[in-house]
Design a protein around this motif. Structure first.
Motif, PDB file in Angstrom:
ATOM      1  N   ASP C   3       0.806  -1.211   0.000  1.00 16.14           N
ATOM      2  CA  ASP C   3       0.000   0.000   0.000  1.00 16.14           C
ATOM      3  C   ASP C   3       0.842   1.266   0.000  1.00 16.14           C
ATOM      4  O   ASP C   3       0.599   2.189  -0.746  1.00 16.14           O
ATOM      5  N   SER C   4       1.863   1.263   0.872  1.00 13.39           N
ATOM      6  CA  SER C   4       2.646   2.485   1.003  1.00 13.39           C
ATOM      7  C   SER C   4       3.432   2.746  -0.275  1.00 13.39           C
ATOM      8  O   SER C   4       3.685   3.882  -0.637  1.00 13.39           O
ATOM      9  N   ASN C   5       3.818   1.654  -0.984  1.00 11.96           N
ATOM     10  CA  ASN C   5       4.492   1.849  -2.266  1.00 11.96           C
ATOM     11  C   ASN C   5       3.587   2.552  -3.259  1.00 11.96           C
ATOM     12  O   ASN C   5       3.971   3.470  -3.949  1.00 11.96           O
ATOM     13  N   VAL C   6       2.358   2.073  -3.281  1.00 12.88           N
ATOM     14  CA  VAL C   6       1.387   2.661  -4.194  1.00 12.88           C
ATOM     15  C   VAL C   6       1.218   4.140  -3.875  1.00 12.88           C
ATOM     16  O   VAL C   6       1.283   4.999  -4.741  1.00 12.88           O
ATOM     17  N   ASN C   7       1.062   4.426  -2.587  1.00 12.59           N
ATOM     18  CA  ASN C   7       0.906   5.825  -2.195  1.00 12.59           C
ATOM     19  C   ASN C   7       2.139   6.640  -2.517  1.00 12.59           C
ATOM     20  O   ASN C   7       2.053   7.781  -2.935  1.00 12.59           O
ATOM     21  N   GLY C   8       3.313   6.029  -2.335  1.00  9.59           N
ATOM     22  CA  GLY C   8       4.565   6.727  -2.620  1.00  9.59           C
ATOM     23  C   GLY C   8       4.617   7.146  -4.080  1.00  9.59           C
ATOM     24  O   GLY C   8       4.875   8.303  -4.401  1.00  9.59           O
ATOM     25  N   THR C   9       4.287   6.226  -4.964  1.00  8.31           N
ATOM     26  CA  THR C   9       4.312   6.516  -6.397  1.00  8.31           C
ATOM     27  C   THR C   9       3.306   7.604  -6.727  1.00  8.31           C
ATOM     28  O   THR C   9       3.576   8.534  -7.464  1.00  8.31           O
ATOM     29  N   LEU C  10       2.139   7.452  -6.119  1.00  5.65           N
ATOM     30  CA  LEU C  10       1.068   8.417  -6.349  1.00  5.65           C
ATOM     31  C   LEU C  10       1.504   9.825  -5.958  1.00  5.65           C
ATOM     32  O   LEU C  10       1.273  10.786  -6.663  1.00  5.65           O
ATOM     33  N   GLN C  11       2.159   9.912  -4.786  1.00  3.59           N
ATOM     34  CA  GLN C  11       2.601  11.213  -4.283  1.00  3.59           C
ATOM     35  C   GLN C  11       3.621  11.840  -5.220  1.00  3.59           C
ATOM     36  O   GLN C  11       3.557  13.023  -5.494  1.00  3.59           O
ATOM     37  N   ILE C  12       4.554  11.027  -5.719  1.00  5.78           N
ATOM     38  CA  ILE C  12       5.592  11.568  -6.593  1.00  5.78           C
ATOM     39  C   ILE C  12       4.961  12.053  -7.898  1.00  5.78           C
ATOM     40  O   ILE C  12       5.220  13.162  -8.356  1.00  5.78           O
ATOM     41  N   ALA C  13       4.077  11.247  -8.458  1.00  4.42           N
ATOM     42  CA  ALA C  13       3.406  11.639  -9.693  1.00  4.42           C
ATOM     43  C   ALA C  13       2.659  12.950  -9.483  1.00  4.42           C
ATOM     44  O   ALA C  13       2.655  13.826 -10.326  1.00  4.42           O
ATOM     45  N   ARG C  14       2.053  13.067  -8.315  1.00  6.44           N
ATOM     46  CA  ARG C  14       1.273  14.271  -7.999  1.00  6.44           C
ATOM     47  C   ARG C  14       2.196  15.487  -7.898  1.00  6.44           C
ATOM     48  O   ARG C  14       1.844  16.577  -8.341  1.00  6.44           O
ATOM     49  N   THR C  15       3.390  15.308  -7.320  1.00  5.27           N
ATOM     50  CA  THR C  15       4.326  16.422  -7.189  1.00  5.27           C
ATOM     51  C   THR C  15       4.758  16.899  -8.568  1.00  5.27           C
ATOM     52  O   THR C  15       4.847  18.084  -8.828  1.00  5.27           O
ATOM     53  N   GLN C  16       4.986  15.930  -9.471  1.00  6.81           N
ATOM     54  CA  GLN C  16       5.392  16.301 -10.833  1.00  6.81           C
ATOM     55  C   GLN C  16       4.283  17.103 -11.520  1.00  6.81           C
ATOM     56  O   GLN C  16       4.545  18.110 -12.158  1.00  6.81           O
ATOM     57  N   GLU C  17       3.069  16.621 -11.319  1.00  6.70           N
ATOM     58  CA  GLU C  17       1.920  17.315 -11.890  1.00  6.70           C
ATOM     59  C   GLU C  17       1.836  18.739 -11.357  1.00  6.70           C
ATOM     60  O   GLU C  17       1.597  19.686 -12.076  1.00  6.70           O
ATOM     61  N   MET C  18       2.075  18.851 -10.039  1.00  8.06           N
ATOM     62  CA  MET C  18       1.935  20.149  -9.366  1.00  8.06           C
ATOM     63  C   MET C  18       2.903  21.194  -9.885  1.00  8.06           C
ATOM     64  O   MET C  18       2.547  22.351  -9.994  1.00  8.06           O
ATOM     65  N   ILE C  19       4.155  20.790 -10.184  1.00 10.60           N
ATOM     66  CA  ILE C  19       5.094  21.809 -10.620  1.00 10.60           C
ATOM     67  C   ILE C  19       4.724  22.343 -12.001  1.00 10.60           C
ATOM     68  O   ILE C  19       5.186  23.388 -12.412  1.00 10.60           O
ATOM     69  N   TYR C  20       3.856  21.631 -12.709  1.00 12.12           N
ATOM     70  CA  TYR C  20       3.341  22.163 -13.973  1.00 12.12           C
ATOM     71  C   TYR C  20       2.125  23.052 -13.732  1.00 12.12           C
ATOM     72  O   TYR C  20       1.905  24.032 -14.414  1.00 12.12           O
ATOM     73  N   GLU C  21       1.319  22.669 -12.727  1.00 14.67           N
ATOM     74  CA  GLU C  21       0.084  23.405 -12.451  1.00 14.67           C
ATOM     75  C   GLU C  21       0.321  24.708 -11.698  1.00 14.67           C
ATOM     76  O   GLU C  21      -0.289  25.725 -11.979  1.00 14.67           O
ATOM     77  N   LEU C  22       1.202  24.647 -10.698  1.00 16.99           N
ATOM     78  CA  LEU C  22       1.413  25.821  -9.850  1.00 16.99           C
ATOM     79  C   LEU C  22       2.223  26.882 -10.578  1.00 16.99           C
ATOM     80  O   LEU C  22       3.043  26.573 -11.435  1.00 16.99           O
ATOM     81  N   ARG C  23       1.972  28.140 -10.228  1.00 18.48           N
ATOM     82  CA  ARG C  23       2.682  29.264 -10.851  1.00 18.48           C
ATOM     83  C   ARG C  23       3.717  29.812  -9.876  1.00 18.48           C
ATOM     84  O   ARG C  23       3.559  29.684  -8.659  1.00 18.48           O
ATOM     85  N   VAL C  24       4.705  30.488 -10.437  1.00 16.66           N
ATOM     86  CA  VAL C  24       5.764  31.091  -9.624  1.00 16.66           C
ATOM     87  C   VAL C  24       5.161  31.985  -8.539  1.00 16.66           C
ATOM     88  O   VAL C  24       5.564  31.951  -7.387  1.00 16.66           O
ATOM     89  N   GLN C  25       4.107  32.754  -8.926  1.00 12.64           N
ATOM     90  CA  GLN C  25       3.531  33.701  -7.968  1.00 12.64           C
ATOM     91  C   GLN C  25       2.896  33.013  -6.749  1.00 12.64           C
ATOM     92  O   GLN C  25       2.745  33.625  -5.706  1.00 12.64           O
ATOM     93  N   GLN C  26       2.560  31.730  -6.898  1.00 17.58           N
ATOM     94  CA  GLN C  26       1.955  31.022  -5.772  1.00 17.58           C
ATOM     95  C   GLN C  26       3.017  30.576  -4.760  1.00 17.58           C
ATOM     96  O   GLN C  26       2.702  30.298  -3.622  1.00 17.58           O
ATOM     97  N   ALA C  27       4.264  30.477  -5.222  1.00 18.68           N
ATOM     98  CA  ALA C  27       5.318  29.977  -4.340  1.00 18.68           C
ATOM     99  C   ALA C  27       6.217  31.090  -3.810  1.00 18.68           C
ATOM    100  O   ALA C  27       6.800  30.971  -2.742  1.00 18.68           O
TER     101      ALA C  27
END
Lengths: 119, 116, 308
Positions: C3-27
């Motif tokens: 389970d934790s492996n699955v979640n780990g992969t999910l989290q990493i994929a989500r982080t990659q997605e986020m750096i495309y979605e989020l804007r410089v001004q938000q950080a």
């Protein structure tokens, strides 16, 4: 741009629930959208066409007292028989569209029927 | 249409802001009757309404709607604001009437619920 | 551990997605500490030390003319002296970011240039609006991951699994709520609670939405027309059944009440956005089964089922 109710009926393909002979003589000066009678009573103006999904008899009383040029009932709702009867008496045309309020207003705006406060 | 564009188009003020303004809104529905909203509104649409009671927020919550805009300068009641904050909704307020709000958004390309 | 492996992969994929979605001004950090070209390197040393920063933009009025960092400071101490002006030691070719760029551009620039920070400017006005460091990016990602993680937490309990693990032939979960009659202020509260509980149980969003809408309509009927009553939801494998019971006044003609547009609601209810005769038809549309029994003077029992 000034339109007659007849032009609007044709452009929006509205179903006419009341007698049709009034439509070509009714000039539409603008539009108002709302489902709360108190709101329409307070803010609608003479000559506007009213877009609502209310169907009960009170809508005729409101339209009549505000001298609105007609009512467009949206979402394909069927006006109650008592409403239509009263509408005939008060000479308020009732028209029906299968579209939502938003979409009916959108099309009216395309025809140049607007609502600009204070104009 | 992005939330930011909706705010600009309606010259709306933000009453409760729980989302990024880049959030996408696909559809709009204008109604003061909540049963109508419940029967037609699709998730992630914009609800334009003159109803400022807590039921406007409950309705949005039930229908999975995240953005509510009050028209004709109406400001929601304190309880309505509290509920919206708790549920992570966006509440806007515009001085434009319902009619003009629908017309402007449509001209900017926001579709209504009948078209899908 | 699977389970934790699955979640780990999910989290990493989500982080990659986020750096495309989020804007410089938000950080970015919006409060930017700056110096002027005529300030001394001793001033720079003091300001950087006080704020625990490792560099800052050099501003001549509204215009950014350079950037000065700890490295420049060390060089000035070694090769010159601390009373010399900033303009003599600052870097003049400043690499900047636009506020509306996706965060992934910033990550790439950090890798390419090896700088510790980038001033952020507005695309139109070219004015300085913030500063971005790697720490800002990490903080922003963590905040957004936490929000996502909360959503994930809600979805994690799956009742089907939950039920299958219970050692019995058939498991049923019952949720009961009291509804006050004539208390319009609170109308919707019970359905709101029910909806959140069903979400916690991990039911599909569409199922939850349909039950919530039907319950909300039923709750409103009780508030508008009755002295109050009870709403009970029974969750079992494959279906959720909601039973709403009140003690009167009862519906004289059930068939008529089911017709779209038929309403006996008083005007004050209509002005509150309800009572347009769409409640019961709405409930019917949202549910798979519907049963309505009513006796005038005794009360009404409404039962509906949604298959899950």
């Amino acid at each position: 741009m000034t339109r007659t109710l007849k032009e609007i009926v044709e452009a929006l393909k509205l179903a006419v629930s009341t007698r049709g002979d009034l439509l070509s003589s009714r000039t539409v000066t603008g539009g108002y959208a709302g489902d709360m009678l108190s709101d329409v009573l307070a803010h609608a103006r003479k000559g506007q066409v009213w877009v609502t999904l209310q169907t009960h008899t009170n809508i005729v009383a409101v339209a009549s007292s505000k001298e609105l040029c007609g009512i467009i009932v949206v979402n394909g709702r069927t006006p109650e028989a008592a409403t239509l009867q009263k509408a005939e008496q008060e000479h308020i045309p009732i028209l029906v569209s299968p579209l939502s309020s938003y979409d009916v207003v959108a099309r009216l705006c395309e025809l140049g029927v607007t609502n600009r406060e204070g104009v | 249409m992005k939330l930011r564009e909706i705010i600009e188009t309606l010259q709306a003020t933000i009453v409760v802001n729980s989302h990024d303004q880049e959030m996408a809104v696909e559809l709009a529905c204008g109604s003061d009757l909540m049963s109508d909203v419940l029967s037609r509104l699709k998730p992630d649409a914009l609800l334009l309404t003159g109803l400022i009671t807590p039921q406007s927020v409950y309705t949005a919550e039930m229908a999975d709607v995240r953005v509510v805009c009050y028209v004709r300068g109406k400001k929601p009641e304190a309880e309505t604001v509290r509920l919206a904050e708790e549920r992570g909704l966006v509440l806007l307020s515009t001085t434009l009437p319902m009619y003009e709000s629908c017309g402007r958004l449509y001209r900017k390309g926001l579709k209504g619920v009948s078209e899908t | 551990m699977k389970d934790s492996n699955v979640n780990g992969t999910l989290q990493i994929a989500r982080t990659q997605e986020m750096i495309y979605e989020l804007r410089v001004q938000q950080a970015m950090t919006k409060q930017v500490i700056t110096v002027e070209p005529e300030n001394t390197m001793a001033d720079v040393s003091r300001v950087l030390g006080e704020n625990r920063h490792s560099g800052m933009p050099v501003m001549k009025g509204e215009e950014m003319v350079g950037i000065v960092s700890v490295e420049d400071l060390v060089r000035s101490f070694r090769e010159g002296n601390s009373s010399q002006p900033v303009k003599q030691w600052m870097s003049k070719n400043v690499t900047t970011l636009y506020a509306d760029e996706p965060l992934v551009h910033a990550v790439q620039k950090f890798e390419r240039h090896g700088y510790g920070r980038f001033p952020v400017i507005d695309r139109k006005t070219k004015r300085l609006v913030g500063i971005l460091t790697k720490v800002d990016i990490i903080r922003c990602l963590l905040q957004h991951l936490e929000i996502d993680f909360q959503d994930l937490e809600i979805r994690r309990y799956i009742p089907r699994e939950w039920f299958s693990e219970l050692d019995c032939d058939r498991a049923t979960l019952s949720l009961r709520y009291h509804i006050d009659g004539a208390n319009f202020e609170k109308a919707g509260e019970v359905s709101s609670k029910l909806k959140r509980n069903l979400q916690t149980l991990g039911l599909a969003p569409d199922v939850v939405r349909r039950i919530a809408i039907a319950s909300f309509e039923a709750e409103l009927n009780l508030v508008i027309f009755t002295e109050g009553g009870e709403l009970a939801a029974r969750v079992e494998p494959g279906r959720v059944t909601v039973t709403v019971v009140d003690n009167g006044p009862g519906i004289p003609d059930v068939e008529l009440a089911m017709q779209p547009g038929y309403s006996t609601a008083p005007d004050w209810v209509r002005e509150l956005g309800f009572g347009a005769g769409m409640g019961l038809p709405n409930i019917k549309n949202c549910t798979n089964e519907l049963k309505l029994e009513s006796k005038v003077g005794e009360g009404t029992k409404l039962q509906f089922t949604v298959f899950t």
